[in-house]
Enzyme design. Structure first.
Site, mmCIF file in Angstrom:
data_model
loop_
_atom_site.group_PDB
_atom_site.id
_atom_site.type_symbol
_atom_site.label_atom_id
_atom_site.label_comp_id
_atom_site.label_asym_id
_atom_site.label_seq_id
_atom_site.Cartn_x
_atom_site.Cartn_y
_atom_site.Cartn_z
ATOM 1 N N GLU A 8 51.350 28.834 41.226
ATOM 2 C CA GLU A 8 49.966 28.596 41.643
ATOM 3 C C GLU A 8 49.132 28.352 40.395
ATOM 4 O O GLU A 8 48.169 29.056 40.110
ATOM 5 C CB GLU A 8 49.414 29.773 42.460
ATOM 6 C CG GLU A 8 48.064 29.435 43.103
ATOM 7 C CD GLU A 8 47.452 30.587 43.893
ATOM 8 O OE1 GLU A 8 48.201 31.400 44.466
ATOM 9 O OE2 GLU A 8 46.220 30.641 43.924
ATOM 10 N N HIS A 10 46.823 26.106 37.902
ATOM 11 C CA HIS A 10 45.821 25.063 38.136
ATOM 12 C C HIS A 10 45.595 24.171 36.939
ATOM 13 O O HIS A 10 45.623 24.630 35.795
ATOM 14 C CB HIS A 10 44.513 25.702 38.577
ATOM 15 C CG HIS A 10 44.639 26.400 39.903
ATOM 16 N ND1 HIS A 10 44.801 25.717 41.083
ATOM 17 C CD2 HIS A 10 44.681 27.711 40.230
ATOM 18 C CE1 HIS A 10 44.910 26.579 42.071
ATOM 19 N NE2 HIS A 10 44.848 27.800 41.585
ATOM 20 N N HIS A 175 45.837 26.987 50.182
ATOM 21 C CA HIS A 175 45.096 27.547 49.045
ATOM 22 C C HIS A 175 43.637 27.783 49.401
ATOM 23 O O HIS A 175 43.008 26.983 50.070
ATOM 24 C CB HIS A 175 45.199 26.610 47.842
ATOM 25 C CG HIS A 175 44.696 27.228 46.576
ATOM 26 N ND1 HIS A 175 43.401 27.124 46.166
ATOM 27 C CD2 HIS A 175 45.331 27.990 45.646
ATOM 28 C CE1 HIS A 175 43.243 27.787 45.036
ATOM 29 N NE2 HIS A 175 44.403 28.324 44.688
ATOM 30 N N ASP A 296 48.119 32.013 38.342
ATOM 31 C CA ASP A 296 46.794 31.455 38.645
ATOM 32 C C ASP A 296 46.106 31.050 37.346
ATOM 33 O O ASP A 296 44.879 31.109 37.227
ATOM 34 C CB ASP A 296 45.905 32.450 39.412
ATOM 35 C CG ASP A 296 45.152 31.797 40.576
ATOM 36 O OD1 ASP A 296 45.066 30.569 40.610
ATOM 37 O OD2 ASP A 296 44.659 32.538 41.435
HETATM 38 C C1 GRE Z 1 42.038 30.115 42.412
HETATM 39 O O1 GRE Z 1 42.263 28.925 42.527
HETATM 40 O O2 GRE Z 1 42.860 30.940 42.791
HETATM 41 C C2 GRE Z 1 40.759 30.541 41.769
HETATM 42 C C3 GRE Z 1 39.712 29.622 41.631
HETATM 43 C C4 GRE Z 1 38.540 30.016 41.018
HETATM 44 C C5 GRE Z 1 38.400 31.316 40.544
HETATM 45 C C6 GRE Z 1 39.425 32.217 40.715
HETATM 46 C C7 GRE Z 1 40.596 31.852 41.318
HETATM 47 O O3 GRE Z 1 39.883 28.365 42.095
HETATM 48 O O4 GRE Z 1 41.615 32.737 41.478
HETATM 49 ZN ZN ZN Z 2 44.732 29.483 42.845
#
Ligand code: GRE
Ligand code: ZN
Length: 334
Positions: A8, A10, A175, A296
């Site tokens: 997960e 990003h 998500h 994350d």
């Molecule tokens: C996530 O994608 O899990 C996320 C965000 C923004 C802040 C915290 C977070 O997109 O965990």
């Molecule tokens: Zn996330």
């Protein structure tokens, strides 16, 4: 523990560099926890592959499966633009993360523009043919024309898309994202709570329940749905939900009780959770074949979470499953 996989994780893209929209309030003046500093750090690390790989190396994470920050494609109001954008970001992800010197370290989630479920189905089929294109990334809901006009994943218009997901047999990463603005009343005066501390989980947890209740898991029994953050509270809540729904089994279309789908169709990642008690509850709820390590990044820290995981006491077999084996099987990684 070497060879860990995180899924997960990003990244940014060139189409909307502002995918990560910082929350509006600053809750503390302590420099280390200053939100502006945190947001600047997150934004710079979203697109910096070398820093990312260094963090993965330091944490013994051999592979990251990457995806754009929330809300991604499903937050685009215009259907035509969303459809073009999904194809664009999928090709860019393949180009950025599956070519060049770091390509063996990355796979990526395919983005899907459910503003038009028919073309989203076609794009999913195209995207998963990219060498690193695994699985489908969607939110619990997709915008449709404006910020408060939303369509949930369980809406019948998405049937054509879910049929394609089932046919391709790829997991869906359900998500989180922030709830639509007209659903923020409960967070008035405390808008920070609408985001990652609480609101994200409440929003996506409710959508996961909608999917269980809707009957789509009777129509497509092999759907694999992945939730982040140790299941967004559901390992804790499923017994309560089940108990209360005993008195209301005919109030929704699904044929089975919800725990049946929870145990058959759902998988979770450990993103952003460093609590042995929560991990143990999650394992008790779903079993060791359905829990997968994730960080994350860059919202969370590879080394912090990786070190925490390495040190917890657990059987070697279970640890290997959570660290990499389950992800390899469920995502059919190369
Ligand atoms: C996530 O994608 O899990 C996320 C965000 C923004 C802040 C915290 C977070 O997109 O965990
Ligand atoms: Zn996330």
């Amino acid at each position: 523990l070497s060879g860990k996989i995180a899924l997960e994780e990003h990244v940014g893209n060139t189409l909307f560099s502002g995918v990560y929209t910082p929350p509006p309030v600053n809750f503390t003046n302590e420099p280390a926890f200053d939100l502006a500093i945190y947001d600047a750090d997150v934004s710079s690390r979203l697109n910096d592959i070398d820093t990312r790989v260094a963090a993965m190396n330091a944490a013994n994470i051999s592979m990251s499966v990457v995806i754009f920050g929330a809300p991604g494609i499903h937050g685009i109001f215009n259907t035509t633009f969303a459809t073009i954008a999904a194809t664009y970001v999928n090709d860019e992800a393949a180009q950025t993360y599956n070519h060049g010197s770091h390509s063996s370290r990355f796979d990526f989630w395919c983005s899907n523009a459910l503003q038009d479920p028919i073309s989203a189905a076609a794009e999913l089929e195209r995207c998963v043919k990219h060498p690193g294109g695994v699985d489908s990334f969607v939110g619990g809901y997709t915008n449709n024309g404006s910020e408060n006009s939303i369509i949930s994943l369980d809406d019948p218009v998405n049937d054509v898309f879910l049929a394609k997901v089932a046919e391709l047999d790829v997991p869906i990463h359900l998500h989180l994202r922030e709830a639509a603005p007209n659903q923020h009343r409960v967070y008035q005066d405390y808008s920070i709570m609408a985001g990652s501390p609480w609101g994200f989980a409440a929003e996506i947890g409710a959508h996961a329940l909608r999917i269980m209740m809707s009957g789509v898991l009777d129509t497509y029994p092999n759907l694999k749905i992945i939730l982040g953050h140790c299941g967004e509270g559901l390992p804790f809540f499923m017994p309560r939900i089940e108990s209360r729904l005993r008195h209301a089994i005919h109030s929704y279309p699904a044929k089975q009780n919800l725990t049946y789908y929870w145990n058959r169709n759902f998988y979770v990642t450990t993103s952003g959770i460093q609590s042995k008690a929560v991990l143990d509850l999650t394992l008790a709820s779903l079993g060791e074949d359905r829990v997968m390590l994730s960080v994350d990044y860059p919202f969370e820290d590879d080394v912090e979470l990786g070190t925490w995981f390495d040190r917890i006491e657990m059987s070697v077999g279970a640890k290997e499953k959570i660290a990499s084996e389950n992800a390899r099987n469920i995502l059919k990684l190369r």
